[in-house]
Design an enzyme around this catalytic site. Structure first.
Site, short mmCIF file in Angstrom:
data_model
loop_
_atom_site.label_atom_id
_atom_site.label_comp_id
_atom_site.label_asym_id
_atom_site.label_seq_id
_atom_site.Cartn_x
_atom_site.Cartn_y
_atom_site.Cartn_z
N CYS A 121 -11.33 -8.53 -8.97
CA CYS A 121 -11.31 -9.03 -7.60
C CYS A 121 -12.15 -8.10 -6.72
O CYS A 121 -12.05 -6.88 -6.83
CB CYS A 121 -9.88 -9.08 -7.06
SG CYS A 121 -9.76 -9.57 -5.32
N SER A 143 9.27 -8.30 -10.36
CA SER A 143 8.36 -9.39 -10.03
C SER A 143 8.45 -10.56 -11.01
O SER A 143 8.02 -11.66 -10.68
CB SER A 143 6.91 -8.87 -9.98
OG SER A 143 6.59 -8.17 -11.16
N TYR A 199 1.94 -12.11 -7.41
CA TYR A 199 2.34 -10.71 -7.53
C TYR A 199 2.39 -9.97 -6.19
O TYR A 199 3.28 -9.18 -5.96
CB TYR A 199 1.36 -10.00 -8.47
CG TYR A 199 1.60 -8.53 -8.67
CD1 TYR A 199 2.55 -8.07 -9.57
CD2 TYR A 199 0.86 -7.58 -7.96
CE1 TYR A 199 2.76 -6.71 -9.77
CE2 TYR A 199 1.07 -6.22 -8.15
CZ TYR A 199 2.01 -5.79 -9.05
OH TYR A 199 2.23 -4.46 -9.23
N CYS A 215 -5.83 -16.22 -1.13
CA CYS A 215 -5.70 -15.57 -2.44
C CYS A 215 -4.53 -16.15 -3.24
O CYS A 215 -3.37 -16.07 -2.81
CB CYS A 215 -5.49 -14.07 -2.25
SG CYS A 215 -5.18 -13.16 -3.77
N ASP A 263 7.12 -12.15 -17.59
CA ASP A 263 6.42 -11.14 -16.79
C ASP A 263 5.48 -11.85 -15.83
O ASP A 263 5.18 -13.03 -15.99
CB ASP A 263 5.64 -10.20 -17.71
CG ASP A 263 5.46 -8.81 -17.10
OD1 ASP A 263 5.74 -8.65 -15.90
OD2 ASP A 263 5.03 -7.89 -17.83
N GLY A 287 0.82 -1.20 0.00
CA GLY A 287 0.00 0.00 0.00
C GLY A 287 0.85 1.24 0.00
O GLY A 287 1.71 1.39 0.87
#
Length: 542
Positions: A462, A363, A322, A316, A425, A50
């Protein structure tokens, strides 16, 4: 005169915004420790979850102080701000908005006070019955006054400081209403069970007198604990919560366990965090995950645990793809190891005749390592990431926009010129970034570009705590893989299969939420409860 480009923004390219993690939460109960700084370091470790706002609340046993602001953790806090937050309990939060706009009023921890009790709360996840819960706040209850925020978190905070018997339409006899069990572990909800205590701290409670009696004295539940046990079974959707009153730290996880939440132990206290990596940073030892449907209470008596709902695990799956840090462990499986295993599976499912495997940093790196190991194609760095393109900067000018992705990534021409590349990716959302990336690599001299994706096609939004695009904006919701390949200009395109991704986690399919990939939502979501602005203009508490 050239017109200005615009104000500070958190969007590099708004037309291709990546999936956003919901939030990171952190809590600590530790007498004789600088809990504000522990929370600061914990939030720093969770910054990836966040980046819109950050905040820390601290209690000294008699009052709660809150410091929060828009921006990154390092922008919100400095030494004077942390020094002013003195106490032995802290709750920290870093936010991406999923319900409620990205404004200061919605920054967390949220805070409520009734005169009898105060509460600070941080929330990772997204409720899907926020309107219904807000309806319980009708009436003159002190916890309902002054609600100006428009987040599901603020509604929960107000409910937790409300009198359960006074909640409009709820009453005190709902399943989940707490009652004294007469045992050493505090309270349990009607029909629930008390779980084993973690025991007191080594060497006692660090000199702090137990706020409501010593362990084993059968104290009644606090008002907050009773209200939480009443309200939590009513909340639907995803919530990993860390909250506190003046004397107790609490943590709770929804019955599906959508978002992660773990318990750790310090020499002088306890820590709760979204990811195990945050425990590592503050020197806490991992104890266990907070179970789905569990409410944990931590004070001078140690750790008490209440089951408020039967567990229906649906963790999840996108956390592995990710959201989580690679150095985090989920359900006993390291995220980095999972991503490397996905890369190996990707190489088996979609092999390529190529000269070099390169990741899209950062990532895509673990999966690219796995792809190279399984395929025998050398792994190398072909793209350099600008680490200082943060989440807050001046809007890029049209000239920079025309250069596309180069503000963030730049090719190593000597490494890729004349070579056939496999570019790994993590996901493809709208496809704009991948289209610009393929074009940039070709311009830098790559003879072929084969794109491999370490996740299945993301076809569905989501509603459980990830701020995805709508289905109409998701390229895989509109086009087939062959059409996407043509759209981004790649020589070939391969996604790992859903079965392959699940296998890499080592968890059974039944224990994972896969809704963004297959559209099978564990908790149905009504049309009126979708979107981050469901409370805007509702007049919560009125």
């Amino acid at each position: 005169m050239t017109s200005p480009d615009g104000p500070l923004t958190d969007e590099l390219f708004p037309e291709d915004r990546p999936p956003r993690d919901a939030c990171g939460v952190f809590g600590v109960w530790a007498p004789n420790e600088d809990v504000a700084k522990l929370a600061y370091y914990g939030l720093y470790a969770l910054q990836h979850r966040g980046q819109e706002s950050a905040g820390i609340a601290v209690s000294d046993g008699s009052r709660i102080m809150v410091h929060k602001e828009m921006g990154l953790v390092a922008q919100v806090f400095d030494e004077p701000a942390l020094t002013a937050l003195r106490g032995h309990i802290a709750v920290g939060h870093c936010r991406y908005s999923t319900t409620g706009a990205s404004v200061w009023a919605n920054a967390q921890p949220t805070f409520r006070s009734t005169g009898q009790v105060s509460l600070a709360l941080g929330h990772n996840g997204n409720l899907i019955n926020t309107r219904e819960l807000a309806g319980l706040l009708s009436g003159p209850d002190p916890g309902n006054a002054g609600i100006v925020a428009t987040s599901d978190t603020d509604v929960l905070t107000a409910l937790f400081v409300s009198d359960p018997a006074a909640l409009h339409g709820a009453g005190g006899a709902l399943p989940g209403g707490a009652a004294d069990t007469g045992g050493p572990f505090g309270t349990q909800p009607t029909g629930g069970r008390a779980m084993s205590s973690q025991g007191g701290l080594p060497g006692g409670s660090g000199g702090m007198e137990s706020p409501r009696g010593l362990a084993g004295s059968s104290p009644r539940a606090s008002a907050v604990e009773t209200a939480a046990a009443t309200v939590l079974p009513l909340a639907k959707g995803a919530y990993s919560l860390v909250f506190m009153d003046e004397q107790t730290l609490y943590a709770a996880r929804d019955p599906h366990g959508f978002r992660p939440l773990v318990l750790g132990r310090l020499d002088t206290g306890w820590v709760v965090a979204s990811e195990t990596a945050a425990l590592d940073i503050v020197g806490a030892r991992f104890v266990r995950e907070i179970a789905p449907g569990e409410l944990v209470c931590i004070d001078g008596r140690g750790v008490r645990s209440v089951t408020f709902a039967a567990a229906q695990p649906s963790g999840c799956l996108f956390e592995y793809v990710y959201l989580a840090r690679p150095d985090t462990t989920i359900s006993g499986r390291g995220v980095h190891a999972t991503r490397v295993a996905v890369g190996r599976r990707l190489a088996a499912e979609h092999p390529a005749d190529a000269d070099l495997v390169i990741p899209v940093p950062e990532s895509g790196t673990p999966a690219a390592i796995g792809f190279a190991e399984a395929s025998g194609i050398p792994f190398g760095q072909g793209l350099v990431k600008n680490s200082y393109v943060g989440r807050t900067f001046i809007q890029p000018s049209q000239t920079i926009r025309e250069r596309g992705i180069k503000l963030k990534l730049n090719p190593l021409r000597d490494a890729i010129a004349g070579r056939r590349l496999v570019v790994v990716d993590d996901t493809i959302v709208r496809g704009t970034t991948q289209r610009a990336l393929v074009a940039m690599l070709r311009e830098a001299g790559a003879s072929e570009v084969h794109v491999r994706v370490a996740a299945p096609p993301v076809r569905w939004p989501c509603f459980y705590g990830i701020d995805f695009a709508t289905r109409a904006e998701l390229i895989a919701g509109q086009l087939s893989p062959e059409e996407i390949c043509a759209s981004i200009g790649a020589n070939s395109l391969g996604y790992v299969s859903l079965a392959g991704l699940i296998e890499a986690t080592t968890l059974p399919e039944s224990r994972l939420c896969r809704a963004c990939f297959d559209g099978q939502y564990p908790v149905p979501v009504g049309e009126d409860d979708r979107g981050k602005h469901v409370l805007d203009g509702l007049g919560v508490g009125s």
